[in-house]
Design a protein around this motif. Structure first.
Motif, short mmCIF file in Angstrom:
data_model
loop_
_atom_site.label_atom_id
_atom_site.label_comp_id
_atom_site.label_asym_id
_atom_site.label_seq_id
_atom_site.Cartn_x
_atom_site.Cartn_y
_atom_site.Cartn_z
N ASN A 102 0.81 -1.23 0.00
CA ASN A 102 0.00 0.00 0.00
C ASN A 102 0.84 1.27 0.00
OD1 ASN A 102 -2.07 -1.81 0.23
ND2 ASN A 102 -2.27 -1.53 2.44
N THR A 144 2.30 4.74 -0.76
CA THR A 144 1.78 6.01 -1.26
C THR A 144 2.81 7.10 -0.99
OG1 THR A 144 -0.49 5.37 -0.82
CG2 THR A 144 -0.07 7.72 -1.02
N ASN A 158 -1.00 4.12 -3.51
CA ASN A 158 -1.43 2.84 -2.96
C ASN A 158 -0.95 1.64 -3.78
OD1 ASN A 158 -2.69 1.42 -0.96
ND2 ASN A 158 -4.69 1.42 -1.98
N GLY A 169 2.14 3.36 3.91
CA GLY A 169 2.53 2.06 3.42
C GLY A 169 3.94 1.68 3.82
#
Ligand SMILES: Nc1ncnc2c1ncn2[C@@H]1O[C@H](COP(=O)(O)OP(=O)(O)OP(=O)(O)O)[C@@H](O)[C@H]1O
Ligand SMILES: [Mg+2]
Lengths: 366, 302
Positions: free
Chosen positions: A8, A10, A21, A58
């Protein structure tokens, strides 16, 4: 050497979302290519792997160890910047020796390793020059040598071949691949050249505006694109993508594109598409997945040649159906003349269908 | 294809016209160069004449009508081995003071302005923009307007009549400029070169020392020279804040020669003035190529 996992991930710069993401599994010892148009976040993603940028959200894992916050120095990565980023005040030799000197490698060994790697990238005769006295391609190879000389666990290359001429590019490509395989270095390569991506990659991640579009082996990108973006980005000449609608007449189904083109739906595909009648669709056929014949066939389309364009070994034949254009790639020696009427035979198994609303692929089992 | 300024296709004798045009351009260029040089020579003439007069005057008995030198002598330089009058401090002590002030300026500019400029150029921190603006505003104060208030400050701190006081005042006023100049040089070092250093295994400190500083060397050199000359030639603060003769610098010395004698001894004045500016001139001649780096721009080729 290292298996890299992004979870994830970002990265935002102010209001710009550069990487959005993204989750990826970068397998150990393989070449993973980040592919996408300019500004899609490739460099940003790479710099997060190097530890230069901290992710906004993330995590990055090296072999299941979370490395967010671990400085680049401790990651043992080799990085070639898009801009080479050589040290302008040092000679080529000193540039390449720099990481080894920091590791306190003995002098003799430094000399040997630098000489060995410069031979590989063919810059042995430039060791005394400074970066300002070299061509772009030579600088690029120095940067490559500097990244490789320290035997990195993870090799990050940001468009490392963009400034080389065609011949040198092919040679260096082979050389990088050879070194990479010999040492089994996990490699992430950024490019916007799809030929480079397809030839170098074990896996390709296609990005658009920071969002991961598809992650698969290169051949799958061509055969099974996940969405319209990937379909249109991959392939040269580009795929024919036509807005279409399913119509059923006399118990036969057609993709109706514009007012004058109707592409028959093969019976095997009918089941899958019938439910889409009346909905917005996009049909995609690659120029190389159609053939031209004098004789009719079951699912052939009659068209009049509008223009013929010679592209080296092939020629691109342009058909017009009202406002809709359909391009077909045929061998250059096939006689085709402007104004001639011919039958276009799409290869049924190579027809792609997309949902116009979310641009995703609609699987048609053929 | 860039558009040609002259449309060759429209002329019948294409090449002939081109040669003609090239000649005309070359002539224009020569004329321009001539004017530029004339202007520069004319505008620097007063300075050159002034220095010429100074040198001639210091080595002659007298100048007839003030311009024609007559009788070579070195007696104007007797101040080097004897005091002009007993009210004067030792010349060499004074020279040493001047040198200390100049060196102090150089040192503080390098040691404070360089790291400050690096941080301002590279790191994000709160109020960075405000700080930058403040340094500029500080520098734009004309120093003279501060004389009286600074006098009180120094008196309160018990720093009147000491070189340290002058040094602190000057450092405070000069640092902003130095920081701005150095920031320009640091801005010229691409950040990815620095990042490359980090990836290659260097610490931030190592990157600064081994990669960034070597690239701003011309800037540091220029700033060092500039501050040395600036410290050496300081006048207004020295004569305002320093009365005790032990702390004089050469500018107070020359100043008092102008003021103290009933009738001015132009020979002596010229000789001391020459003694004062000679080191700076020599220094400048040997270092001017570094100084040029400031005006030419922050970066250089490999
Ligand atoms: N330091 C930064 N500050 C602000 N915005 C940035 C910064 N770096 C990148 N961006 C923005 O993030 C987006 C992605 O940039 P990135 O450099 O990763 O693109 P890229 O895919 O490498 O493009 P290219 O192929 O042109 O190199 C762009 O819109 C860019 O303008
Ligand atoms: Mg990039």
């Amino acid at each position: 050497m290292a298996n890299v996992r992004l979870k994830n991930l970002t990265k935002t710069f102010g209001s710009v979302v550069a990487v959005d993401n993204v989750s990826l599994d970068i397998p150990d010892g393989k070449v993973t290519v980040l592919l996408g148009p300019s500004g899609c976040g490739k460099t940003t993603l790479l710099l997060m792997l190097a530890g230069i940028y901290q992710p906004t959200h993330g995590e990055v894992y090296f072999d299941d160890v979370m490395v967010n916050g671990i400085p680049p120095k401790l990651r043992n990565v080799g990085l070639v910047f898009q801009s080479y980023a050589l040290y302008p005040h040092m000679t080529v030799f000193d540039n390449i020796a720099f990481p080894l000197r920091l590791q306190k490698v003995p002098k003799d060994e430094i000399r040997d390793r630098v000489h060995a790697i410069t031979k590989v990238v063919q810059i042995s005769d430039l060791l005394k020059r400074k970066p300002g006295q070299m061509s772009g391609g030579q600088q690029q190879r120095v940067a490559l040598a500097r990244a490789l000389v320290k035997n990195p666990d993870l090799l990050l290359l940001d468009e490392p071949l963009s400034n080389l001429d065609a011949r040198l590019r092919i040679e260096t490509r082979v050389e990088i691949k050879r070194i990479q395989q010999e040492f089994g270095i996990t490699t992430v390569l950024v490019t916007h050249d799809q030929v480079e991506a397809v030839t170098m990659a074990d896996n390709v991640a296609v990005l658009k505006k920071g969002v991961l579009q598809q992650y698969s082996p290169p051949e799958e990108l061509l055969l099974k694109p996940d969405n319209i973006f990937v379909a249109s980005f991959m392939g040269d000449p580009p795929m024919n993508l036509l807005d279409t609608e399913l119509v059923v007449r006399d118990d036969r189904a057609f993709f109706k594109c514009g007012s004058e083109l109707e592409i028959p739906v093969p019976p095997e595909a009918r089941e899958a598409v019938l439910s889409r009648t009346g909905k917005g669709l996009v049909i995609g056929i690659r120029p190389e997945n159609m053939s031209l014949k004098e004789e009719e066939g079951d699912y052939a389309i009659r068209g009049k040649v509008f223009m013929v364009e010679l592209l080296g070994r092939d020629k691109l034949v342009d058909f017009r159906f009202g406002e809709v254009a359909l391009r077909v790639l045929v061998p250059a020696d096939l006689p085709v003349n402007t104004g001639e009427e011919l039958w276009i035979h799409p290869h049924q198994s190579r027809i792609h269908l997309f949902d116009k609303e979310n641009s995703e692929t609609i699987p048609i089992a053929v | 294809m860039p558009k040609l300024k002259y449309d060759l296709a429209s002329s019948h004798a294409g090449t002939a016209t081109l040669v003609h045009l090239a000649k005309r351009e070359a002539r224009k260029e020569k004329l321009l160069t001539f004017f530029i040089y004339s202007f520069m020579i004319l505008s620097s003439l007063p300075l050159v004449l002034g220095y010429g007069w100074l040198i001639l005057n210091s080595f002659t008995d007298k100048m007839v009508y003030g311009v024609v030198p007559q009788g070579f002598t070195i007696k104007n330089f007797r101040f080097l081995w004897e005091l002009p009058s007993r009210y004067y401090p030792d010349l060499w002590r004074t020279t040493w003071n001047t040198f200390l002030l100049a060196l102090g300026m150089t040192a503080i500019m390098i040691l404070v302005a360089t790291p400050t400029a690096y941080v301002i150029s590279r790191m994000k921190f709160p109020a960075r923009g405000f700080l930058l603006a403040m340094t500029l505003i500080l520098h734009s104060f004309p120093g003279v307007t501060l004389l009286i208030s600074l006098y009180y400050v120094l008196r309160t701190l018990n720093l009147l009549n000491s070189l340290v006081g002058v040094f602190l005042v000057k450092a405070g006023l000069m640092l902003p400029l130095g920081i701005w100049i150095m920031k320009g040089f640091f801005d010229g070092v691409p950040w990815d070169v620095e990042m490359s250093g980090l990836v290659d295994g260097a610490t931030r400190m190592q990157t600064l020392i081994k990669i960034v500083l070597p690239q701003v060397k011309p800037g540091i050199a220029a700033m060092a020279i500039f501050s040395f000359i600036n410290g050496w030639s300081e006048y207004i603060y020295v004569i305002t804040f320093i009365q005790t003769k032990e702390s004089w610098t050469l500018s107070s010395y020359v100043n008092s020669i102008i003021g103290d004698f009933q009738f001015i001894d132009y020979g002596l004045l010229s000789a001391t003035a020459l003694f004062y500016i000679a080191p700076v001139l020599l220094f400048f001649i040997f270092t001017q190529k570094y100084l040029m780096a400031v005006t030419v721009s922050g970066s250089k080729g490999g």
